[in-house]
Design a protein around this motif. Sequence first.
Motif, PDB file in Angstrom:
ATOM      1  N   CYS A   4      32.863 -15.302 -46.959  1.00 36.95           N
ATOM      2  CA  CYS A   4      32.828 -15.020 -45.526  1.00 36.95           C
ATOM      3  C   CYS A   4      31.682 -14.056 -45.233  1.00 36.95           C
ATOM      4  O   CYS A   4      31.584 -13.004 -45.857  1.00 36.95           O
ATOM      5  CB  CYS A   4      34.158 -14.417 -45.097  1.00 36.95           C
ATOM      6  SG  CYS A   4      34.127 -13.712 -43.453  1.00 36.95           S
ATOM      7  N   ASN A   6      31.352 -12.196 -42.832  1.00 42.97           N
ATOM      8  CA  ASN A   6      31.841 -11.008 -42.125  1.00 42.97           C
ATOM      9  C   ASN A   6      32.498 -10.002 -43.061  1.00 42.97           C
ATOM     10  O   ASN A   6      32.251  -8.803 -42.963  1.00 42.97           O
ATOM     11  CB  ASN A   6      32.822 -11.450 -41.037  1.00 42.97           C
ATOM     12  CG  ASN A   6      33.161 -10.341 -40.065  1.00 42.97           C
ATOM     13  OD1 ASN A   6      32.284  -9.595 -39.647  1.00 42.97           O
ATOM     14  ND2 ASN A   6      34.422 -10.225 -39.709  1.00 42.97           N
ATOM     15  N   CYS A   7      33.320 -10.501 -44.004  1.00 41.48           N
ATOM     16  CA  CYS A   7      34.062  -9.568 -44.860  1.00 41.48           C
ATOM     17  C   CYS A   7      33.901  -9.887 -46.350  1.00 41.48           C
ATOM     18  O   CYS A   7      34.527  -9.248 -47.186  1.00 41.48           O
ATOM     19  CB  CYS A   7      35.549  -9.557 -44.487  1.00 41.48           C
ATOM     20  SG  CYS A   7      36.429 -11.048 -45.005  1.00 41.48           S
ATOM     21  N   SER A   9      35.038 -12.139 -48.118  1.00 39.51           N
ATOM     22  CA  SER A   9      36.190 -12.744 -48.779  1.00 39.51           C
ATOM     23  C   SER A   9      35.835 -14.166 -49.232  1.00 39.51           C
ATOM     24  O   SER A   9      34.980 -14.815 -48.639  1.00 39.51           O
ATOM     25  CB  SER A   9      37.371 -12.787 -47.806  1.00 39.51           C
ATOM     26  OG  SER A   9      38.186 -13.897 -48.085  1.00 39.51           O
ATOM     27  N   CYS A  26      37.766 -17.813 -41.962  1.00 39.05           N
ATOM     28  CA  CYS A  26      38.147 -16.858 -43.004  1.00 39.05           C
ATOM     29  C   CYS A  26      39.632 -16.544 -42.866  1.00 39.05           C
ATOM     30  O   CYS A  26      40.116 -16.242 -41.781  1.00 39.05           O
ATOM     31  CB  CYS A  26      37.319 -15.585 -42.852  1.00 39.05           C
ATOM     32  SG  CYS A  26      37.826 -14.311 -44.011  1.00 39.05           S
ATOM     33  N   CYS A  29      39.939 -12.286 -42.319  1.00 35.91           N
ATOM     34  CA  CYS A  29      39.586 -11.628 -41.048  1.00 35.91           C
ATOM     35  C   CYS A  29      39.529 -12.596 -39.867  1.00 35.91           C
ATOM     36  O   CYS A  29      39.168 -12.199 -38.760  1.00 35.91           O
ATOM     37  CB  CYS A  29      38.251 -10.882 -41.190  1.00 35.91           C
ATOM     38  SG  CYS A  29      36.814 -11.975 -41.330  1.00 35.91           S
ATOM     39  N   TYR A  31      37.466 -14.798 -39.077  1.00 35.00           N
ATOM     40  CA  TYR A  31      36.111 -15.033 -38.587  1.00 35.00           C
ATOM     41  C   TYR A  31      35.736 -16.506 -38.810  1.00 35.00           C
ATOM     42  O   TYR A  31      36.008 -17.064 -39.870  1.00 35.00           O
ATOM     43  CB  TYR A  31      35.168 -14.108 -39.364  1.00 35.00           C
ATOM     44  CG  TYR A  31      33.717 -14.160 -38.952  1.00 35.00           C
ATOM     45  CD1 TYR A  31      33.267 -13.478 -37.825  1.00 35.00           C
ATOM     46  CD2 TYR A  31      32.793 -14.854 -39.726  1.00 35.00           C
ATOM     47  CE1 TYR A  31      31.934 -13.499 -37.467  1.00 35.00           C
ATOM     48  CE2 TYR A  31      31.452 -14.880 -39.378  1.00 35.00           C
ATOM     49  CZ  TYR A  31      31.031 -14.206 -38.234  1.00 35.00           C
ATOM     50  OH  TYR A  31      29.714 -14.239 -37.901  1.00 35.00           O
TER      51      TYR A  31
HETATM   52 ZN   LIG Z   1      36.296 -12.662 -43.456  1.00 33.49          ZN
END
Ligand SMILES: [Zn+2]
Length: 137
Positions: A4, A6-7, A9, A26, A29, A31
């Motif tokens: 991901c 964004n995070c 993961s 995701c 989060c 996303y």
């Molecule tokens: Zn994420």
Amino acid sequence: MKQCPNCSSEKYIKAGIVSNRQRYKCKICNYYFTVDKVGKQIDDYYVNKALQLYLEGLTYREIERILGVSHVSVSNWVKKYGIKRPYSAKYHPTYKILNHNELQNYFLDTKNITGAGVLVTELGDKFMLIKWERFRD
Ligand SMILES: [Zn+2]
């Protein structure tokens, strides 16, 4: 890929195709993100889904709107796999895209599901409900 943006993961699920790009969600989060062009290598999942919808009586344009794959691709798959559907002018399918809660509520109301054929198919992170209604003379 694959994580991901964004995070970071690595836990994500497929969530549809947008303009021929695979979209993911995701699980950590929530996303949404897409990856580079899927191009000719569109996942078999969408080929199967598109042909399924075609057999249910939807048009190429409707399938394009729902799955995000071009109507030209769908028409090519229909030719490639020699898909033929029985012609019927008596029934017309209508469809709705619902999330899990909306789907539950829909089935709680019996008047929604009597007098017509109903089929539910998974669609990315949502569900599609197809309903056939007989044309009234
Ligand atoms: Zn994420």
